[in-house]
Design a protein around this motif. Structure first.
Motif, PDB file in Angstrom:
ATOM      1  N   ALA A  48      48.327  47.731  47.639  1.00  0.00           N
ATOM      2  CA  ALA A  48      47.307  47.508  46.679  1.00  0.00           C
ATOM      3  C   ALA A  48      47.424  48.279  45.477  1.00  0.00           C
ATOM      4  O   ALA A  48      47.266  47.861  44.589  1.00  0.00           O
ATOM      5  N   SER A  49      47.953  49.507  45.412  1.00  0.00           N
ATOM      6  CA  SER A  49      47.993  50.080  44.073  1.00  0.00           C
ATOM      7  C   SER A  49      48.942  49.871  43.432  1.00  0.00           C
ATOM      8  O   SER A  49      48.998  49.506  41.975  1.00  0.00           O
ATOM      9  N   GLU A  50      50.065  49.099  43.964  1.00  0.00           N
ATOM     10  CA  GLU A  50      51.239  48.877  43.393  1.00  0.00           C
ATOM     11  C   GLU A  50      50.964  47.173  42.575  1.00  0.00           C
ATOM     12  O   GLU A  50      51.222  46.839  41.450  1.00  0.00           O
ATOM     13  N   LEU A  79      41.264  43.808  35.765  1.00  0.00           N
ATOM     14  CA  LEU A  79      40.758  44.517  36.624  1.00  0.00           C
ATOM     15  C   LEU A  79      40.269  43.478  37.913  1.00  0.00           C
ATOM     16  O   LEU A  79      40.475  43.639  38.898  1.00  0.00           O
ATOM     17  N   ARG A  80      39.640  42.430  37.275  1.00  0.00           N
ATOM     18  CA  ARG A  80      39.055  41.504  38.220  1.00  0.00           C
ATOM     19  C   ARG A  80      40.162  40.587  38.909  1.00  0.00           C
ATOM     20  O   ARG A  80      40.046  40.449  40.252  1.00  0.00           O
ATOM     21  N   ASP A  81      41.071  40.292  38.186  1.00  0.00           N
ATOM     22  CA  ASP A  81      42.169  39.576  38.761  1.00  0.00           C
ATOM     23  C   ASP A  81      43.051  40.492  39.684  1.00  0.00           C
ATOM     24  O   ASP A  81      43.428  40.170  40.846  1.00  0.00           O
ATOM     25  N   ALA A  82      43.172  41.760  39.501  1.00  0.00           N
ATOM     26  CA  ALA A  82      44.044  42.596  40.367  1.00  0.00           C
ATOM     27  C   ALA A  82      43.074  42.841  41.785  1.00  0.00           C
ATOM     28  O   ALA A  82      43.307  42.477  42.838  1.00  0.00           O
ATOM     29  N   ASN A  83      41.698  42.939  41.567  1.00  0.00           N
ATOM     30  CA  ASN A  83      40.814  42.953  42.561  1.00  0.00           C
ATOM     31  C   ASN A  83      40.970  41.638  43.724  1.00  0.00           C
ATOM     32  O   ASN A  83      41.012  41.637  44.915  1.00  0.00           O
ATOM     33  N   ARG A  84      40.820  40.422  42.884  1.00  0.00           N
ATOM     34  CA  ARG A  84      40.967  39.070  43.522  1.00  0.00           C
ATOM     35  C   ARG A  84      42.289  39.127  44.419  1.00  0.00           C
ATOM     36  O   ARG A  84      42.386  38.496  45.389  1.00  0.00           O
ATOM     37  N   ALA A  85      43.619  39.230  43.672  1.00  0.00           N
ATOM     38  CA  ALA A  85      44.643  39.303  44.324  1.00  0.00           C
ATOM     39  C   ALA A  85      44.814  40.114  45.558  1.00  0.00           C
ATOM     40  O   ALA A  85      45.406  39.648  46.636  1.00  0.00           O
ATOM     41  N   ILE A  86      44.326  41.520  45.411  1.00  0.00           N
ATOM     42  CA  ILE A  86      44.311  42.102  46.533  1.00  0.00           C
ATOM     43  C   ILE A  86      43.692  41.894  47.740  1.00  0.00           C
ATOM     44  O   ILE A  86      44.012  41.968  48.872  1.00  0.00           O
ATOM     45  N   TYR A  87      42.596  41.375  47.469  1.00  0.00           N
ATOM     46  CA  TYR A  87      41.389  40.960  48.459  1.00  0.00           C
ATOM     47  C   TYR A  87      42.122  39.810  49.279  1.00  0.00           C
ATOM     48  O   TYR A  87      41.899  39.703  50.409  1.00  0.00           O
ATOM     49  N   GLU A  88      42.627  38.717  48.381  1.00  0.00           N
ATOM     50  CA  GLU A  88      43.205  37.647  49.005  1.00  0.00           C
ATOM     51  C   GLU A  88      44.384  37.881  49.852  1.00  0.00           C
ATOM     52  O   GLU A  88      44.450  37.307  50.874  1.00  0.00           O
ATOM     53  N   GLY A  98      41.898  46.109  55.377  1.00  0.00           N
ATOM     54  CA  GLY A  98      41.284  47.435  54.909  1.00  0.00           C
ATOM     55  C   GLY A  98      42.054  48.073  53.911  1.00  0.00           C
ATOM     56  O   GLY A  98      41.718  49.097  53.151  1.00  0.00           O
ATOM     57  N   MET A  99      43.168  47.413  53.078  1.00  0.00           N
ATOM     58  CA  MET A  99      43.896  48.006  51.928  1.00  0.00           C
ATOM     59  C   MET A  99      42.867  48.055  50.765  1.00  0.00           C
ATOM     60  O   MET A  99      42.299  47.115  50.441  1.00  0.00           O
ATOM     61  N   GLY A 100      43.142  49.075  49.890  1.00  0.00           N
ATOM     62  CA  GLY A 100      42.415  48.901  48.606  1.00  0.00           C
ATOM     63  C   GLY A 100      42.989  49.923  47.656  1.00  0.00           C
ATOM     64  O   GLY A 100      43.987  50.841  48.038  1.00  0.00           O
ATOM     65  N   THR A 101      42.533  50.137  46.428  1.00  0.00           N
ATOM     66  CA  THR A 101      42.924  50.937  45.512  1.00  0.00           C
ATOM     67  C   THR A 101      42.026  51.641  44.547  1.00  0.00           C
ATOM     68  O   THR A 101      41.077  50.723  44.185  1.00  0.00           O
ATOM     69  N   THR A 102      41.884  52.756  43.898  1.00  0.00           N
ATOM     70  CA  THR A 102      41.345  52.801  42.617  1.00  0.00           C
ATOM     71  C   THR A 102      42.242  52.579  41.618  1.00  0.00           C
ATOM     72  O   THR A 102      43.345  52.218  41.655  1.00  0.00           O
ATOM     73  N   ALA A 103      41.590  52.462  40.363  1.00  0.00           N
ATOM     74  CA  ALA A 103      42.414  52.295  39.106  1.00  0.00           C
ATOM     75  C   ALA A 103      41.805  52.938  37.933  1.00  0.00           C
ATOM     76  O   ALA A 103      40.613  52.923  37.768  1.00  0.00           O
ATOM     77  N   SER A 104      42.701  53.755  37.216  1.00  0.00           N
ATOM     78  CA  SER A 104      42.112  54.312  35.866  1.00  0.00           C
ATOM     79  C   SER A 104      43.051  53.906  34.937  1.00  0.00           C
ATOM     80  O   SER A 104      44.411  54.012  34.994  1.00  0.00           O
TER      81      SER A 104
END
Length: 137
Positions: A48-50, A79-88, A98-104
């Motif tokens: 997810a982070s990568e 950020l929305r595109d990253a979230n969507r891709a990770i979720y899919e 259950g994978m996820g990530t923070t992002a700064s």
């Protein structure tokens, strides 16, 4: 603008694997910095982070300047595109449940900055040897 870039990641004292990913690129016009801290341990937080770092940095590298509504939209959409891709991907692959990530995220350009933040990671300013926390979790 002259920037010196340094980057390092450490697994820390609690986990056996490192789920951090980062991107840093700067030239005379702008700097783009992305740090993501994966969550989920066995559930592929490092994936997810990568993914987040790759997707967000790809979007932000298109920015030539910041300070207008376009730059805000690029940050938000990255950020929305990253979230969507990770979720899919999480839905599609059982071992990624259950994978996820923070992002700064920080973009510097022309004496201005733009920050994007998801989760409990933080951005700090290092000036004259002192760290100042810029964002809050």
């Amino acid at each position: 603008m002259q920037l010196a870039i340094g980057a390092r990641s450490d697994v820390g004292m609690v986990r056996s694997g490192n789920e951090d990913s980062f991107f840093a690129e700067a030239d005379e016009q702008r700097g783009v910095f992305v740090v993501a801290d994966g969550m989920g341990g066995h559930a592929a937080g490092e994936v997810a982070s990568e993914m987040a770092v790759q997707i967000v940095s790809r979007h932000l590298l298109t920015l030539k300047q910041i300070g207008n509504s376009d730059s805000d939209d690029v940050m938000t959409n990255s950020l929305r595109d990253a979230n969507r891709a990770i979720y899919e991907r999480m839905l599609a692959e059982v071992d990624k449940q259950g994978m996820g990530t923070t992002a700064s995220v920080l973009v510097l350009s022309g004496g201005q900055f733009l920050i994007g933040q998801v989760g409990d990671s933080r951005i700090y300013l290092l000036r004259d040897g002192a760290l100042t926390q810029i964002t809050k979790a």
